[in-house]
Design a protein around this motif. Structure first.
Motif, short mmCIF file in Angstrom:
data_model
loop_
_atom_site.label_atom_id
_atom_site.label_comp_id
_atom_site.label_asym_id
_atom_site.label_seq_id
_atom_site.Cartn_x
_atom_site.Cartn_y
_atom_site.Cartn_z
N ASP A 1 0.84 -1.20 0.00
CA ASP A 1 0.00 0.00 0.00
C ASP A 1 0.87 1.25 0.00
O ASP A 1 0.64 2.18 -0.77
N PHE A 2 1.85 1.28 0.91
CA PHE A 2 2.75 2.43 1.06
C PHE A 2 4.17 1.92 1.20
O PHE A 2 4.40 0.88 1.79
N ALA A 3 5.13 2.69 0.66
CA ALA A 3 6.54 2.31 0.75
C ALA A 3 7.38 3.57 0.89
O ALA A 3 6.92 4.68 0.60
N ILE A 4 8.63 3.38 1.27
CA ILE A 4 9.53 4.52 1.43
C ILE A 4 9.92 5.06 0.05
O ILE A 4 9.92 4.34 -0.95
N GLU A 5 10.29 6.32 0.01
CA GLU A 5 10.56 7.00 -1.26
C GLU A 5 11.79 6.48 -1.98
O GLU A 5 11.86 6.52 -3.21
N VAL A 6 12.75 5.95 -1.26
CA VAL A 6 14.03 5.57 -1.85
C VAL A 6 13.91 4.46 -2.90
O VAL A 6 14.77 4.31 -3.75
N CYS A 7 12.81 3.71 -2.90
CA CYS A 7 12.65 2.63 -3.88
C CYS A 7 11.69 2.99 -5.01
O CYS A 7 11.41 2.18 -5.88
N ASP A 8 11.19 4.22 -5.02
CA ASP A 8 10.23 4.65 -6.03
C ASP A 8 10.93 5.19 -7.27
O ASP A 8 11.87 5.98 -7.17
N ALA A 9 10.50 4.75 -8.43
CA ALA A 9 10.98 5.27 -9.72
C ALA A 9 10.06 4.72 -10.80
O ALA A 9 9.46 3.66 -10.64
N THR A 10 9.97 5.44 -11.90
CA THR A 10 9.18 4.94 -13.02
C THR A 10 9.99 3.91 -13.79
O THR A 10 11.22 3.86 -13.69
N THR A 11 9.30 3.13 -14.57
CA THR A 11 9.97 2.09 -15.36
C THR A 11 11.01 2.68 -16.32
O THR A 11 12.16 2.21 -16.34
N PRO A 12 10.67 3.71 -17.11
CA PRO A 12 11.69 4.26 -18.01
C PRO A 12 12.89 4.85 -17.26
O PRO A 12 14.03 4.74 -17.73
N TYR A 13 12.65 5.43 -16.08
CA TYR A 13 13.76 6.00 -15.31
C TYR A 13 14.71 4.89 -14.84
O TYR A 13 15.93 5.05 -14.88
N VAL A 14 14.14 3.77 -14.40
CA VAL A 14 14.98 2.64 -13.99
C VAL A 14 15.81 2.16 -15.18
O VAL A 14 17.02 1.92 -15.06
N GLU A 15 15.18 2.04 -16.34
CA GLU A 15 15.89 1.60 -17.54
C GLU A 15 17.05 2.55 -17.86
O GLU A 15 18.16 2.10 -18.14
N GLU A 16 16.80 3.84 -17.81
CA GLU A 16 17.81 4.83 -18.15
C GLU A 16 18.96 4.89 -17.14
O GLU A 16 20.07 5.28 -17.48
N HIS A 17 18.70 4.51 -15.90
CA HIS A 17 19.70 4.60 -14.83
C HIS A 17 20.02 3.24 -14.23
O HIS A 17 20.44 3.15 -13.08
N LEU A 18 19.84 2.18 -15.02
CA LEU A 18 20.02 0.82 -14.51
C LEU A 18 21.42 0.59 -13.97
O LEU A 18 21.60 -0.11 -12.98
N ASP A 19 22.43 1.21 -14.59
CA ASP A 19 23.80 1.03 -14.12
C ASP A 19 24.02 1.61 -12.73
O ASP A 19 24.94 1.21 -12.02
N GLU A 20 23.17 2.53 -12.30
CA GLU A 20 23.28 3.13 -10.97
C GLU A 20 22.45 2.40 -9.92
O GLU A 20 22.63 2.63 -8.72
N ALA A 21 21.54 1.54 -10.36
CA ALA A 21 20.66 0.83 -9.43
C ALA A 21 21.48 -0.09 -8.53
O ALA A 21 22.42 -0.74 -8.97
N GLY A 22 21.11 -0.11 -7.27
CA GLY A 22 21.81 -0.94 -6.29
C GLY A 22 22.72 -0.12 -5.39
O GLY A 22 23.16 -0.60 -4.35
N GLY A 23 23.00 1.11 -5.77
CA GLY A 23 23.78 2.04 -4.94
C GLY A 23 22.81 2.98 -4.24
O GLY A 23 21.78 2.54 -3.72
N PRO A 24 23.11 4.28 -4.26
CA PRO A 24 22.17 5.24 -3.68
C PRO A 24 20.82 5.24 -4.40
O PRO A 24 19.78 5.51 -3.81
N PHE A 25 20.84 4.92 -5.70
CA PHE A 25 19.59 4.78 -6.47
C PHE A 25 19.11 3.34 -6.33
O PHE A 25 19.80 2.39 -6.68
N LEU A 26 17.94 3.17 -5.78
CA LEU A 26 17.34 1.86 -5.53
C LEU A 26 18.28 0.94 -4.74
O LEU A 26 18.71 -0.11 -5.23
N PRO A 27 18.61 1.32 -3.51
CA PRO A 27 19.51 0.50 -2.68
C PRO A 27 19.02 -0.94 -2.57
O PRO A 27 17.82 -1.18 -2.43
N GLY A 28 19.95 -1.86 -2.66
CA GLY A 28 19.60 -3.27 -2.58
C GLY A 28 18.84 -3.77 -3.79
O GLY A 28 18.29 -4.86 -3.77
#
Length: 154
Positions: free
Chosen positions: A110-137
């Motif tokens: 229902d609700f989640a913390i902001e740090v894991c929120d992103a749109t699908t195209p944004y994740v695609e564009e920044h996939l190399d950064e995912a797992g660090g400060p962007f989308l930790p874990g």
């Protein structure tokens, strides 16, 4: 006497090798059967977000599959959003994107913390950064995600 002992030892060694060689093959057959059973029990759903881009998820947990179907039918409105851990590889059922959600990590919220929120195209564009400060874990929880339909197994 020595010859008999040697022959018995060789026969015992041959029998042990035969049993040891058969073990992994039987284990592989069991593993293949389990994999086929899991694939047959999987269900695929299309989700969208605020961008209206479509993203396919694979569910393998019967309880989560039922929850997804309840969301689509209107039988439930609780926990309508999708959360899961990103795998930075394309999946055959989600060919459009270079990542997918690992089926064993997908859940609903229902609700989640902001740090894991992103749109699908944004994740695609920044996939190399995912797992660090962007989308930790590699946890991704698009706040505007919603299921729109179930699709057949590819």
């Amino acid at each position: 006497m020595r010859r008999i002992t040697t022959r018995i030892g060789m026969l015992a060694a041959a029998a042990l090798l035969a049993v040891a060689a058969a073990g992994p093959a039987q284990g592989k057959q069991a593993s293949d059967a389990a994999h086929r059973a899991q694939a047959e029990s999987a269900a695929y759903f299309v989700m969208t977000d605020i961008t209206r881009e479509e993203f396919v998820i694979k569910l393998t947990d019967p309880r989560k599959i039922q929850h997804a179907r309840d969301l689509l039918s209107g039988a439930s409105s609780s926990e309508p959003h999708v959360i899961g851990r990103i795998d930075k590889r394309p999946a055959p059922y989600n060919w459009r994107w270079s990542f997918h959600l690992r089926p064993d990590t997908i859940d609903f919220f229902d609700f989640a913390i902001e740090v894991c929120d992103a749109t699908t195209p944004y994740v695609e564009e920044h996939l190399d950064e995912a797992g660090g400060p962007f989308l930790p874990g590699l946890i991704w929880c698009p706040w505007t995600s919603k299921l729109v339909r179930e699709v057949p197994q590819p």
